[in-house]
Design an enzyme around this catalytic site. Structure first.
Site, PDB file in Angstrom:
ATOM      1  N   GLN A 181       0.811  -1.213   0.000  1.00  0.00           N
ATOM      2  CA  GLN A 181       0.000   0.000   0.000  1.00  0.00           C
ATOM      3  C   GLN A 181       0.850   1.270   0.000  1.00  0.00           C
ATOM      4  O   GLN A 181       2.049   1.236   0.297  1.00  0.00           O
ATOM      5  CB  GLN A 181      -0.920   0.018   1.221  1.00  0.00           C
ATOM      6  CG  GLN A 181      -2.041  -0.995   1.168  1.00  0.00           C
ATOM      7  CD  GLN A 181      -2.975  -0.871   2.358  1.00  0.00           C
ATOM      8  OE1 GLN A 181      -2.898  -1.638   3.295  1.00  0.00           O
ATOM      9  NE2 GLN A 181      -3.860   0.109   2.320  1.00  0.00           N
ATOM     10  N   HIS A 182       0.194   2.375  -0.323  1.00  0.00           N
ATOM     11  CA  HIS A 182       0.692   3.740  -0.118  1.00  0.00           C
ATOM     12  C   HIS A 182       1.775   4.208  -1.080  1.00  0.00           C
ATOM     13  O   HIS A 182       2.028   5.407  -1.166  1.00  0.00           O
ATOM     14  CB  HIS A 182       1.251   3.925   1.312  1.00  0.00           C
ATOM     15  CG  HIS A 182       0.293   3.663   2.413  1.00  0.00           C
ATOM     16  ND1 HIS A 182      -0.942   4.268   2.502  1.00  0.00           N
ATOM     17  CD2 HIS A 182       0.390   2.854   3.500  1.00  0.00           C
ATOM     18  CE1 HIS A 182      -1.558   3.860   3.604  1.00  0.00           C
ATOM     19  NE2 HIS A 182      -0.776   3.001   4.216  1.00  0.00           N
ATOM     20  N   ASP A 223      -2.340  -4.799  -0.005  1.00  0.00           N
ATOM     21  CA  ASP A 223      -1.980  -6.084   0.604  1.00  0.00           C
ATOM     22  C   ASP A 223      -2.831  -6.444   1.814  1.00  0.00           C
ATOM     23  O   ASP A 223      -3.215  -7.613   1.981  1.00  0.00           O
ATOM     24  CB  ASP A 223      -0.492  -6.131   0.959  1.00  0.00           C
ATOM     25  CG  ASP A 223      -0.010  -4.929   1.760  1.00  0.00           C
ATOM     26  OD1 ASP A 223      -0.828  -4.074   2.154  1.00  0.00           O
ATOM     27  OD2 ASP A 223       1.212  -4.837   1.988  1.00  0.00           O
TER      28      ASP A 223
END
Length: 488
Positions: free
Chosen positions: A81-82, A239
């Protein structure tokens, strides 16, 4: 490979350090083939990776799957992520991706929170108070530090978006992953125009948000992948949302994930909005919500402590009052982006094994401190804690989680839950089922349950006390000025 009972699907987990691919029988959940390939992360203050490495690793992992991947009818990508992926007009990376654990944007995170109404306003609008892991803060950092890169950027993607787009040729994302950017409003489930305007990011640079159960596209035939032309591509997701699918989570079941980062989360029917910023109000990949707390320092940090001590990671000994906060990469929960590791209570008779146990205690304490905030008020506080991730099979992690939580701990036998969750999402495209129901049909959460023991309140109180007393030191920004080696 023995004959499959139903169609085959591919689930992918593109994580921080490697990409894994599973070919799964959609009828039974049996893994019929698998592959894995590594990628690298830059050392130093930043954490960056070349997205092209992710693609090369995916191609290699699929190659290892052999003919089974060619027979697959659908594929889905779960990814870290991110991360901020910036692409030029030709679809090539402008620069390496800024990863979730790159905390250089801590000053930008603080400014954004202040400039757009404060923590409560952010929580109400986006479900989360952005910290330096969130993508919006990384974009603000890039604009401030590398304006030429921003000017060259023609598309902004998350890691799983990048891989999905390489498969389909279309820019798409999903609600689970986009909810971790800071520029998606969970209240309206749409891009937040005020936030985008404030950071100078044009909405046209962002991908289309694909709905749960919608086909994101089909595999195009312009690259040499072992997929048949027309293979369906699912939306994919981040995830943690993929792992929630992989477990077939029902609302209220707590999960503690032990990986490079540590996370604690649960599915909820209520949209979260925590103004303290401890809990990120993420969406899940199905239409519900996934309140989550995350730490930057988990298995990698504890393994580093073990290496420094010259010990095997399981060589722990009962503690005698020593406290070790393993904040080697700064920390997200608690919000201490400039912190470093801290040791307190060292005595002549302290052993290396006790220091190692203290590192485990410090890592788990951070996660359990957020558990009550993650769970809804009506959740069953006696339900087993599902322990997943790379550390879940380690005896020291299991016993530390059990002792500090006071809960029974269940360790699912299924491995690679992110890839399994992606596979369940791909299977849902073919069968029309809820992906979580697919995973429950596959019985992915099955595993031994370790009975609850009395909660170690003394250790929890000691760590909390050290954390409180050391707050000024942990919050201090490092002096990065270069010093003359001669002492001038």
């Amino acid at each position: 490979m023995s004959a499959a009972e139903g169609p085959l699907v591919v689930g992918v987990d593109s994580s921080t350090q490697s990409t894994k691919a599973l070919v799964v029988d959609a009828s039974t959940g049996r893994v019929v083939a698998s592959g894995q390939a590594p990628h690298t992360v830059s050392p130093g203050a930043g954490r960056e990776s070349d997205p092209r490495q992710w693609w090369d690793a995916l191609c290699e992992a699929l190659r290892q799957c052999g003919e089974a991947a060619h027979e697959a009818a659908a594929v889905s990508i779960g990814g870290q992520q991110h991360g901020l992926v910036t692409l030029d007009a030709q679809g090539e990376p402008v620069r390496p991706a800024l990863l979730w654990n790159d905390v250089r944007s801590a000053p930008q995170a603080r400014r954004l929170v202040e400039e757009l109404g404060g923590p409560k306003a952010w929580a109400q609008r986006t479900g989360s108070v952005p910290g330096p892991s969130f993508t919006v803060t990384k974009w603000a950092w890039l604009a401030e530090n590398e304006p030429e890169a921003v000017r060259t950027t023609a598309a902004v993607r998350l890691p799983h978006d990048y891989l999905t787009e390489r498969l389909t040729g279309q820019g798409t994302t999903d609600r689970g992953d986009v909810s971790g950017t800071g520029w998606w409003a969970s209240a309206t489930e749409s891009y937040d125009e005020e936030t985008l305007a404030h950071v100078g990011l044009a909405p046209a640079l962002l991908p289309r948000v694909v709905r749960p159960g919608e086909v994101a596209g089909t595999v195009r035939d312009t690259h040499d992948l072992p997929f048949s032309k027309g293979t369906l591509v699912a939306p994919g997701t981040g995830d943690n949302a993929a792992a929630a699918l992989g477990l077939g989570l029902r609302p209220g079941t707590p999960v503690l994930s032990l990986g490079t980062s540590g996370t604690v989360y649960a599915v909820s029917r209520r949209r979260p909005a925590d103004p303290t910023g401890t809990v990120a109000g993420f969406a899940d990949a199905r239409g519900d919500w996934l309140p989550l707390a995350c730490t930057l320092n988990c298995t990698l940090a504890v393994d580093r402590i073990a290496a420094l001590l010259g010990l095997d990671r399981e060589a722990v000994e009962p503690g005698t009052g020593v406290t070790l906060l393993p904040y080697l990469d700064g920390e997200r929960t608690p919000d201490l982006p400039h912190a470093s590791g801290l040791l307190h209570g060292l005595r002549h008779d302290t052993t290396a094994g006790q220091l190692l146990q203290a590192a485990y205690d410090g890592a788990v304490h951070s996660l359990l401190g957020a558990l009550d905030l993650v769970l809804d008020a009506d959740a069953d506080r006696t339900a087993p804690l599902l322990l997943i991730g790379g550390g879940a099979r380690g005896r020291a992690w299991q016993e530390t989680a059990r002792r500090l939580s006071g809960r029974p701990v269940q360790v699912p036998e299924a491995k690679e839950l992110v890839a399994l969750g992606a596979a369940a999402q791909a299977a849902g495209l073919l069968t029309g089922e809820d992906p979580a129901a697919v995973a429950r049909r596959w019985d992915t959460a099955r595993g031994p349950v370790l009975e609850a023991v009395e909660r170690d309140e003394a250790t929890l109180a000691r760590i909390a006390g050290v954390l409180s007393d050391a707050a000024p030191l942990l919050e201090r920004e490092p002096d990065r000025r270069r010093r003359d080696p001669r002492g001038a």
